[in-house]
Design a protein around this motif. Structure first.
Motif: not given
Length: 639
Positions: A528, A531, A534, A576
């Motif tokens: 997580t 993400r 990112f 995302n």
């Protein structure tokens, strides 16, 4: 800006009768030595580094004793023997440095004996303080010095004698006492002492309360507080793990109470804490080493980091915001939040030492050593403003011990990395590895960048950020420079990936630290966090190819590149999370992410196409939101 020292250090200070007193004596000696050499008279480079390393070795063997005795970690006879050897090896250089210089290239038996002892002591100290990974890497490079004749292909070499290796590592400034340790010995300790003392005086609490006052009222306020507070604290202490433990203890439970899932709360804190080393004005220890390696003012590194750091934190902050809107989370009640004016009134003076630092670095163009010294003087003076933050003996003592403890990993990483750099220079491996990277990439820059990123991430999973940067940067940065990347961009590229290895599975040290607080799976938190952060994986590729994002080029080019990158980061966060004004459909998310990657990529046509894709996705999302009765106002931006 502390090192990546974990909880092991805390237990190391719970001693019996003798050891805590010795730790205090060494910590005070180290503190006064650095204050003297920064403000009054610095020693010669070799002497400065030797004394610094000797103090570090002594305090390591006190804080990390060989064996436990009952419930207390009391130094054993073996530890005191190692301390005696460290003092002897350090004193040998101080006493005989002129003789060593006069017989340069012809070491005698005592030179080799004390040099061999120093090398072994560094490896043992690094093992105790940082684990086996750094020791194994340094050991492999040391063995490489002798194994060259038996290695086929381009990595083979004619081999080196034991005397030559020890001489290179111990008797010159091209090995242990090289540039990396020089940075640690000249200004790293000063900045660590400054930040350690500020934390002891209450700056951490001040920054957390300020973040609460600024961000707490917005949707998902506790998560935004975590981003802001951890960004502030990360720039000051420079350690992802220490930052997670320090601020996450408060912010992660608060995020869970607000409605965020445990793994998301842990990911937010991991991302925000890891990015702290990207944040000016102090950043991590490796930033100082970048400046020293490239022979440029430290302020140049700080300025280059501003736009990438802003993009990284905007990506995390927007991800947090979109997730809050998606879940319908509100801000914290006003009654539970401090007043920003009241917080600033109580702790405004904490910002003065940092202002002094920036002024002397950026405006007067002073060296980091002198700038750090004046910042420390300012800290002592402003502490007199409030009796609650006034420096007394207890706070000074605790600050000196904390600074010494937090310097351990950086100093040992630099010393052990010196063994790697010395071996690379001695065998010519740097040019060979650089050529191998260029050959493996086929001369294609993007592939070379990808290979370098993977190596930096792997190194960073088992090494402190400083060591990961030095080892990878020494081998890979020259290859990137040969392929056309500007030198500062090449070194920052390696530095960024060494940092974000803290949130990259399977190791992800920051995620593991957050997992203990969030009580969730560290792998889930790590995924997580990747993400959420990112942008940190994308932006380094961008400034390596387009240096406008690190301030290289004309103002219009820098402004346009920053604008399109910011739009790309907004779209990336929305894609995302899967939410902008309302829940995004699969094709809207694809357009947002695809458009973000294109707009982040430098170039007129890619910018035009990327912005068009983002505009199409946003228009569709907004129209659908209006049809379903969802608007930006209903996203509960504030309570």
């Amino acid at each position: 800006m502390s090192s990546d020292v974990t909880g092991k250090n805390n237990k190391g200070l719970q001693k019996g009768r003798l050891t805590p007193g010795l730790i205090l004596i060494v910590a005070l000696a180290l503190t006064f030595f650095h204050l003297y050499t920064s403000g009054i008279s610095m020693f010669g480079a070799w002497m400065q580094r030797d004394i610094h390393l000797t103090f570090i070795l002594v305090i390591v063997f006190l804080i990390f004793p060989f064996a436990r005795k009952g419930q207390q970690d009391e130094a054993s006879v073996l530890d005191y023997c190692l301390i005696a050897l460290a003092l002897a090896s350090g004193a040998y250089i101080l006493l005989y440095n002129q003789d060593i210089v006069m017989r340069a290239g012809a070491p005698n038996t005592p030179d080799l004996i004390f040099g061999g002892i120093m090398i072994l002591l560094i490896l043992e100290a690094a093992r105790r303080a940082t684990g086996w990974v750094l020791v194994i890497i340094a050991g492999v490079f040391l063995i490489y010095n002798f194994a060259g004749p038996y290695i086929p292909g381009m990595l083979g070499h004619k081999g080196c004698s034991l005397g030559r290796v020890v001489s290179q590592m111990y008797l010159t400034t091209e090995g242990i006492f090289g540039t990396a340790l020089g940075v640690s010995a000249s200004y790293i300790f000063l900045f660590v002492f400054l930040t350690s003392m500020l934390e002891k005086l209450g700056m951490g609490d001040f920054l957390l309360r300020l973040a609460m006052a600024v961000m707490g009222r917005f949707a998902g306020g506790p998560a935004k507080v975590a981003v802001l507070a951890s960004g502030f604290m990360g720039s000051i202490n420079g350690s992802a793990v220490a930052n997670v433990v320090g601020t996450g203890t408060f912010t992660i439970p608060l995020m869970k109470q607000n409605g965020y899932k445990p793994h998301f709360a842990g990911a937010v804190e991991s991302c925000a804490s890891s990015g702290g080393q990207l944040m000016p004005p102090i950043m991590g220890a490796a930033a100082f080493i970048i400046a020293e390696f490239l022979g440029i003012p430290y302020i140049n590194v700080v300025v280059a980091a501003i736009i990438p750091a802003f993009l990284y934190y905007m990506c995390v902050l927007l991800g947090v915001h979109f997730e809050a809107c998606r879940l319908g989370l509100t801000g914290l009640p006003k009654a539970e939040l401090p007043s920003a004016r009241a917080v600033l009134k109580e702790g405004w003076f904490f910002l003065i030492p940092l202002g002094v630092l920036v002024f002397f670095l950026a405006v007067l163009q002073y060296t980091p050593v002198r700038s750090g010294f004046y910042s420390i003087i300012a800290m002592f003076l402003v502490s007199l403003v409030s009796k609650d933050s006034r420096i007394n003996w207890d706070r000074f003592r605790e600050g000196a011990i904390a600074a010494s403890r937090n310097t351990i990993t950086v100093a040992l990483a630099c010393a052990a990395a010196g063994l790697v750099i010395g071996s690379i220079n001695l065998t010519g491996a740097g040019l060979k590895i650089s050529s191998a990277i260029v050959a493996a990439s086929g001369g294609t820059l993007w592939l070379a960048l990808l290979l370098t990123a993977v190596v930096a991430l792997i190194m960073g999973m088992g090494l402190p950020t400083t060591a990961a940067y030095i080892v990878t940067g020494t081998m890979a940065a020259p290859a990137l420079i040969n392929l056309g990347v500007v030198p500062l961009g090449a070194h920052l590229f390696v530095f960024y990936f060494a940092i974000i290895s803290a949130i990259t599975p399977p190791v992800a040290l920051a995620a593991y630290a957050a997992a203990g607080i969030a009580r969730d799976n560290p792998m889930k938190i790590g995924v997580t966090a990747c993400r959420l952060g990112f942008a940190a994986f994308i932006v380094p590729f961008l400034f390596a190819v387009q240096p406008a994002l690190i301030g290289v080029g004309d103002g219009i080019h820098i402004a346009w590149s920053s604008f399109t990158a910011l739009i790309g980061v907004v779209a990336l966060a929305g894609g995302n999370i899967g939410f902008v004004v309302c829940n995004a459909t699969l094709w809207e998310r694809a357009l947002l992410i695809g458009g973000a990657l294109l707009s982040l990529h430098p170039g007129f046509y890619t910018d035009f196409i990327g912005l068009g894709m983002i505009a199409l996705a946003l228009a569709a999302n907004i129209l659908r939101g209006k049809k379903t009765g969802v608007t930006a106002a209903s996203g509960n931006l504030t309570r």
